[in-house]
Design a protein around this motif. Structure first.
Motif, short mmCIF file in Angstrom:
data_model
loop_
_atom_site.label_atom_id
_atom_site.label_comp_id
_atom_site.label_asym_id
_atom_site.label_seq_id
_atom_site.Cartn_x
_atom_site.Cartn_y
_atom_site.Cartn_z
N VAL A 246 0.85 -1.19 0.00
CA VAL A 246 0.00 0.00 0.00
C VAL A 246 0.89 1.25 0.00
O VAL A 246 0.58 2.26 0.61
CB VAL A 246 -0.97 0.00 1.21
CG1 VAL A 246 -2.02 -1.07 1.03
CG2 VAL A 246 -0.22 -0.19 2.53
N SER A 247 1.98 1.16 -0.72
CA SER A 247 3.00 2.20 -0.74
C SER A 247 2.68 3.30 -1.75
O SER A 247 1.69 3.24 -2.48
CB SER A 247 4.36 1.59 -1.08
OG SER A 247 4.34 1.09 -2.42
N MET A 248 3.52 4.33 -1.75
CA MET A 248 3.55 5.37 -2.78
C MET A 248 2.37 6.33 -2.75
O MET A 248 2.24 7.18 -3.62
CB MET A 248 3.66 4.75 -4.18
CG MET A 248 4.91 3.94 -4.42
SD MET A 248 4.89 3.05 -6.01
CE MET A 248 4.76 4.41 -7.18
N GLY A 249 1.49 6.18 -1.77
CA GLY A 249 0.28 7.00 -1.77
C GLY A 249 0.20 7.95 -0.60
O GLY A 249 1.16 8.17 0.14
N VAL A 250 -1.00 8.51 -0.41
CA VAL A 250 -1.25 9.44 0.68
C VAL A 250 -1.77 8.63 1.87
O VAL A 250 -2.96 8.63 2.18
CB VAL A 250 -2.25 10.53 0.26
CG1 VAL A 250 -2.44 11.54 1.38
CG2 VAL A 250 -1.74 11.25 -0.99
N LEU A 251 -0.84 7.91 2.50
CA LEU A 251 -1.18 7.08 3.65
C LEU A 251 -0.85 7.85 4.93
O LEU A 251 0.30 8.23 5.15
CB LEU A 251 -0.40 5.76 3.62
CG LEU A 251 -0.59 4.84 4.83
CD1 LEU A 251 -2.03 4.37 4.92
CD2 LEU A 251 0.37 3.65 4.75
N THR A 252 -1.85 8.06 5.77
CA THR A 252 -1.66 8.79 7.02
C THR A 252 -1.89 7.84 8.20
O THR A 252 -2.18 6.65 8.03
CB THR A 252 -2.64 9.98 7.12
OG1 THR A 252 -3.96 9.50 7.37
CG2 THR A 252 -2.62 10.81 5.83
N ASN A 276 5.07 7.57 2.66
CA ASN A 276 3.87 7.67 3.50
C ASN A 276 3.89 9.00 4.25
O ASN A 276 4.85 9.77 4.18
CB ASN A 276 3.81 6.49 4.47
CG ASN A 276 5.04 6.43 5.36
OD1 ASN A 276 5.26 7.29 6.20
ND2 ASN A 276 5.86 5.40 5.16
N TYR A 277 2.81 9.23 4.97
CA TYR A 277 2.68 10.44 5.79
C TYR A 277 2.35 10.02 7.22
O TYR A 277 1.41 10.51 7.84
CB TYR A 277 1.60 11.36 5.20
CG TYR A 277 1.99 11.88 3.84
CD1 TYR A 277 2.76 13.04 3.71
CD2 TYR A 277 1.63 11.20 2.69
CE1 TYR A 277 3.15 13.50 2.46
CE2 TYR A 277 2.01 11.66 1.44
CZ TYR A 277 2.77 12.81 1.34
OH TYR A 277 3.15 13.26 0.09
N LEU A 278 3.14 9.08 7.75
CA LEU A 278 2.92 8.54 9.08
C LEU A 278 3.72 9.30 10.13
O LEU A 278 4.84 9.75 9.88
CB LEU A 278 3.32 7.06 9.12
CG LEU A 278 2.62 6.11 8.14
CD1 LEU A 278 3.13 4.70 8.33
CD2 LEU A 278 1.11 6.19 8.30
N SER A 279 3.15 9.38 11.29
CA SER A 279 3.88 9.94 12.43
C SER A 279 4.89 8.92 12.93
O SER A 279 4.78 7.72 12.65
CB SER A 279 2.91 10.30 13.54
OG SER A 279 2.30 9.14 14.07
N THR A 280 5.84 9.39 13.68
CA THR A 280 6.84 8.49 14.26
C THR A 280 6.18 7.46 15.16
O THR A 280 6.56 6.28 15.16
CB THR A 280 7.88 9.29 15.04
OG1 THR A 280 8.56 10.20 14.16
CG2 THR A 280 8.91 8.37 15.69
N ALA A 281 5.16 7.87 15.92
CA ALA A 281 4.50 6.95 16.85
C ALA A 281 3.82 5.80 16.12
O ALA A 281 3.94 4.63 16.53
CB ALA A 281 3.48 7.72 17.69
N VAL A 282 3.12 6.09 15.04
CA VAL A 282 2.43 5.03 14.30
C VAL A 282 3.42 4.14 13.56
O VAL A 282 3.26 2.92 13.50
CB VAL A 282 1.38 5.63 13.34
CG1 VAL A 282 0.83 4.57 12.39
CG2 VAL A 282 0.25 6.25 14.14
#
Length: 322
Positions: A246-252, A276-282
């Motif tokens: 599920v890479s390369m996209g707008v994943l939050t 991705n657009y994930l926080s360090t915690a996630v």
């Protein structure tokens, strides 16, 4: 970002570009063994002195095509304005000359030749109909792409790379009967470039009933990546996958948290979430949950904030758009 490198290998074979008309190495004695490479046939994308069909005719004359296992279609003339209709017709006409062909990729075209979302495409189903022994098929470019529902008994790998995959093409692929397919890779893209599919259009992939052999699923490069991951959290197909991409996209964080909160993922060999657009915690939670179970997680450090305007507007982008 766009695609900036030609295929270096295809179907497990190194890619080899068939020489242009003026190159002496195009003589048969100077060419590699027909079965040893994936042959790339291409002409200049603009102001070409030779049409793609003519280059292909030279290839048919110079190579023992009965042994050719893989073909890569590169640029044809005026790819911004011209569909590959003549290219597809030439390939279909030569089907009896290519009895060993097992892999075909249409439009190995990089950004300096034509950006991915500006490649003019067409109906690719005649290629699948003409080559029933294909086990691998790929196509790049969603502008004008037509992919009606087909049945193909032997196809194992299907790749569709776009900056915007039309919903009608998604529905056609979803309605296809591909009993041998083990790997499906769809770049869904963005609505700005024609990627107008929604999660409902993807439901047949989540169910997996038409794809009984599927073990590798990539639904990526999408602006609706969170919604895709939310649906995958309870999708029946996930239980039999070894690779989920599920890479390369707008994943939050919303999408990744939904995925982690759903059915177990510890049976996977690989979970790919790069770009991705994930926080360090996630991101840390993903790694701590899955890596101890032996899952290889590709989750590069995301940019949760991305580009924020002074008014608070946040811009987030897929990896490959225009």
């Amino acid at each position: 970002m766009t695609v900036n490198r030609h295929l270096e290998e295809f179907h497990g074979l190194p890619a080899f570009t068939f020489p242009d008309a003026g190159d002496k190495s195009s003589r048969a004695a100077s060419l590699p063994a027909p079965e040893s490479v994936a042959w790339r046939i291409a002409v200049d994308a603009y102001d070409s002195e030779e049409e793609w069909e003519d280059a292909f005719a030279r290839f048919l004359a110079a190579v023992d095509t009965e042994k050719v296992r893989a073909l890569i279609v590169g640029a044809w003339s005026d790819v911004y304005d011209t569909s590959p209709h003549a290219v597809i017709d030439a390939l279909v006409a030569a089907r009896d000359r290519l009895p060993a062909l097992r892999a075909l990729f249409l439009a190995d075209i990089v950004g300096e030749e034509c950006e991915i979302s500006w490649i003019v495409q067409g109906d690719v189903s005649p290629l699948l109909e003409a080559f029933p022994s294909l086990v691998e098929f790929g196509v790049r470019g969603g502008n004008g792409l037509v992919f009606p529902a087909v049945r193909h008994e032997r196809l194992r790998t299907l790749t569709v790379e776009t900056g915007g995959l039309p919903a009608e093409a998604v529905r056609g692929i979803a309605a296809s009967d591909l009993p041998s397919l083990t790997a499906l890779d769809l770049w869904l893209g963005t609505s700005e470039y024609g990627g107008d599919a929604d999660v409902a259009d993807l439901e047949p992939f989540f169910a997996g009933t038409r794809l009984p052999g599927l073990t590798r699923l990539a639904l990526r490069n999408s602006e609706i990546q969170d919604a895709v991951c939310t649906a995958l959290a309870s999708a029946p197909v996930v239980a039999r996958l070894t690779h989920l991409d599920v890479s390369m996209g707008v994943l939050t964080d919303d999408g990744a948290t939904a995925l982690l909160s759903g059915q177990p993922l510890t049976h996977l060999e690989v979970l790919d979430l790069h770009h991705n657009y994930l926080s360090t915690a996630v991101r840390t939670r993903l790694l701590e949950t899955l890596e101890p179970a032996g899952v290889v997680v590709h989750a590069d450090q995301g940019d949760a904030d991305s580009d924020e305007e002074e008014d608070g507007t946040v811009w987030r982008f897929v990896a490959v758009g225009e």
